[in-house]
Design an enzyme around this catalytic site. Sequence first.
Site, PDB file in Angstrom:
ATOM      1  N   HIS A 180       0.820  -1.215   0.000  1.00  0.00           N
ATOM      2  CA  HIS A 180       0.000   0.000   0.000  1.00  0.00           C
ATOM      3  C   HIS A 180       0.850   1.260   0.000  1.00  0.00           C
ATOM      4  O   HIS A 180       0.431   2.297  -0.501  1.00  0.00           O
ATOM      5  CB  HIS A 180      -1.022  -0.037   1.129  1.00  0.00           C
ATOM      6  CG  HIS A 180      -2.160  -0.946   0.776  1.00  0.00           C
ATOM      7  ND1 HIS A 180      -2.188  -2.269   1.155  1.00  0.00           N
ATOM      8  CD2 HIS A 180      -3.258  -0.733   0.016  1.00  0.00           C
ATOM      9  CE1 HIS A 180      -3.279  -2.822   0.652  1.00  0.00           C
ATOM     10  NE2 HIS A 180      -3.946  -1.916  -0.035  1.00  0.00           N
TER      11      HIS A 180
ATOM     12  N   GLU B 245     -10.976 -10.866  -4.710  1.00  0.00           N
ATOM     13  CA  GLU B 245      -9.537 -10.796  -4.426  1.00  0.00           C
ATOM     14  C   GLU B 245      -9.046 -12.000  -3.624  1.00  0.00           C
ATOM     15  O   GLU B 245      -7.870 -12.095  -3.305  1.00  0.00           O
ATOM     16  CB  GLU B 245      -9.149  -9.477  -3.764  1.00  0.00           C
ATOM     17  CG  GLU B 245     -10.048  -8.976  -2.688  1.00  0.00           C
ATOM     18  CD  GLU B 245      -9.674  -7.568  -2.207  1.00  0.00           C
ATOM     19  OE1 GLU B 245      -8.734  -6.964  -2.719  1.00  0.00           O
ATOM     20  OE2 GLU B 245     -10.350  -7.091  -1.282  1.00  0.00           O
TER      21      GLU B 245
ATOM     22  N   ASP C 273      -4.509  -8.230  -4.438  1.00  0.00           N
ATOM     23  CA  ASP C 273      -4.694  -9.288  -3.448  1.00  0.00           C
ATOM     24  C   ASP C 273      -4.936 -10.636  -4.108  1.00  0.00           C
ATOM     25  O   ASP C 273      -4.533 -11.669  -3.578  1.00  0.00           O
ATOM     26  CB  ASP C 273      -5.849  -8.941  -2.504  1.00  0.00           C
ATOM     27  CG  ASP C 273      -5.369  -8.013  -1.401  1.00  0.00           C
ATOM     28  OD1 ASP C 273      -4.289  -8.279  -0.835  1.00  0.00           O
ATOM     29  OD2 ASP C 273      -6.055  -7.018  -1.121  1.00  0.00           O
TER      30      ASP C 273
ATOM     31  N   CYS D 179      -9.775  -3.319 -10.466  1.00  0.00           N
ATOM     32  CA  CYS D 179      -9.309  -2.103  -9.793  1.00  0.00           C
ATOM     33  C   CYS D 179      -7.936  -2.296  -9.160  1.00  0.00           C
ATOM     34  O   CYS D 179      -7.436  -1.406  -8.469  1.00  0.00           O
ATOM     35  CB  CYS D 179     -10.316  -1.625  -8.757  1.00  0.00           C
ATOM     36  SG  CYS D 179     -10.599  -2.811  -7.434  1.00  0.00           S
TER      37      CYS D 179
END
Length: 617
Positions: free
Chosen positions: A228, A475, A499, A546
Amino acid sequence: MRAHARVPRCATLRRVSIQVFGMQVSRGVAIGRAVLVASSRVDVAHYYVGADDVDGEIERLRHARDAVARELQTLKDDMPADAPPELDAMIDVHLMLLHDETLSGATKGWIRDRHYNAEWALSAQLEVLARQFDEMEDVYLRERKADVEQVVERLLRELARAAAEGEAAGVAPPASAAAGRGPAAPDPAAAEDPLVLVANDIAPADMLQFRRSVFRGFVTDVGGRTSHTAIVARSMDIPAVVGAREASRLIRQDDWVVIDGDAGIVIVDPSPIVLEEYRFRQRQSELERARLDRLRHTPAVTLDGQAIELLANIELPGDAGPALDAGAMGVGLFRSEFLFMNRDGDLPSEDEQFEAYRDAVVAMRGLPVTIRTVDIGADKPLDRLTPQELRHEHALNPALGLRAIRWSLSEPAMFRQQLRAMLRAAAFGPVRILVPMVAHLSEVRAVHEALARARQQLADSGRPHGTVEVGAMIEVPAAALMIERFLRRFDFVSVGTNDLIQYTLAIDRADDAVAHLYDPWHPAVLGLLRSTIEAARAAGKPVSVCGEMAGDPAFTELLLAMGLRSFSMHPGCVAAVKQRVLRADCRHLAALLPEVLGADEPAAAVAGKMAGAPAVR
Ligand code: PEP
Ligand code: MG
């Protein structure tokens, strides 16, 4: 690629330029002086003081030093008679360090010459001294580093205390500090040389602080391409390299550094020829950006007439306006958890969340805004530690622990509060709610029940709210493998490839030690992606991607070939992906799909056959 440093081991012996290898996370070239920041001090304020404020800032530092000296003297005076003599000696050392020229004089130098604020100047000088201590042969002297750190810690605390006292008394901070704890906009008079940030690690929440920063690029020792931290860096659209293992050890405060975000290389002390080459590349990539910029408002339609939806991933409501300017046709992923960070333990109230979601919805002027329910956990911890989180902190595998929807369902009041805020924002424009990391049908049921209850609560209290569509993030491989059942229970799905790759390949996406195995081209990943997209299309339900793959032009043709028509990405990626879309022919690409997926090297097959393949008209 596994990060490694190429010679020499000892920074003090360095006389030639060196290269440090890591992973590219954000493209482009940045050239600047290194600002080394210790992870624990990332939340120290970094801002420039104006030329007129320099003397005041030095005065602030002097006040802090005098206060700490008094504090230490009181400690010494009040020392009980039976206290160990080492304690007394330690305080003497600290008092001596406090007045030592290498700390106080040099720190003043950073303020006077560079216009750094006092806290920044202190941490910059601490980095310089810490390195000198690290390189000392004598163990006793080497261990004195801890003393310098403690003295600086005291000074920083005193500066923070005095600033808080001043604020409470209504004394305004310097204008350049007003933008927050993170680095503020540079004072043009002060910012002569561009700066790049070098740190061992930066937490995603701290990364957010750097978004309004003076830094032109950044380098960290740890982290993977889709950690992240890297994702927030990419959203800042500045060149960045992560996983450059030795960087913060090899690079010294104030070194000139080139960050090659395309190759994932950091060059320290570049030679004039190398510097000139990179300045040339910098100009080229600026020209390329300007050229791509012209596509911002061109409709994303393929050669065979397929309209492609290009959406934005955002972290904060303020990102929505710029996303629209970048040509995004809506928000495909609003990572709401960033509203929950940097809050010293408080969770955002329902009203505060409502205002944030509403602001994003209003900024998008009628275009859809997909808000993800909070995805706390793994590499995005909350500051607040509830007993559950405490357990989670000690979880052996936090990425497999109480994360995302699992955490939300374990905090039902918090979850309903978030859902109410989203439903209220839906009164201002189209809102879609996206549920992260869902894997069990029991979770699906619980989400729908919570939503029904939140809706009922709003109706009972007469508060206006709107209708929402509800989607699932795909995910976890389990969700991809039972996609038909999920499709029956949700209005849409969005594939979180970051993920999905992590969980399919059992590779921690934030761990640079296994980053070379994190492979978006892995046939298992491509197979799950393809089957998810096909199932959604067959069910007549919207499907988007996404994860980072959606914003990487290397995958555009492959995803189009799989039937994907909706991509959500950092706003800075929209133009580059659109350029690929405009040159693509979906029918032609679809015909090549079996061959590409059957290839041992799908990446090479895509590059050779799909990218730039002649279009069928
Ligand atoms: C993903 O996993 O692909 C995703 C978009 O969510 P995040 O990166 O925030 O986990
Ligand atoms: Mg995810």
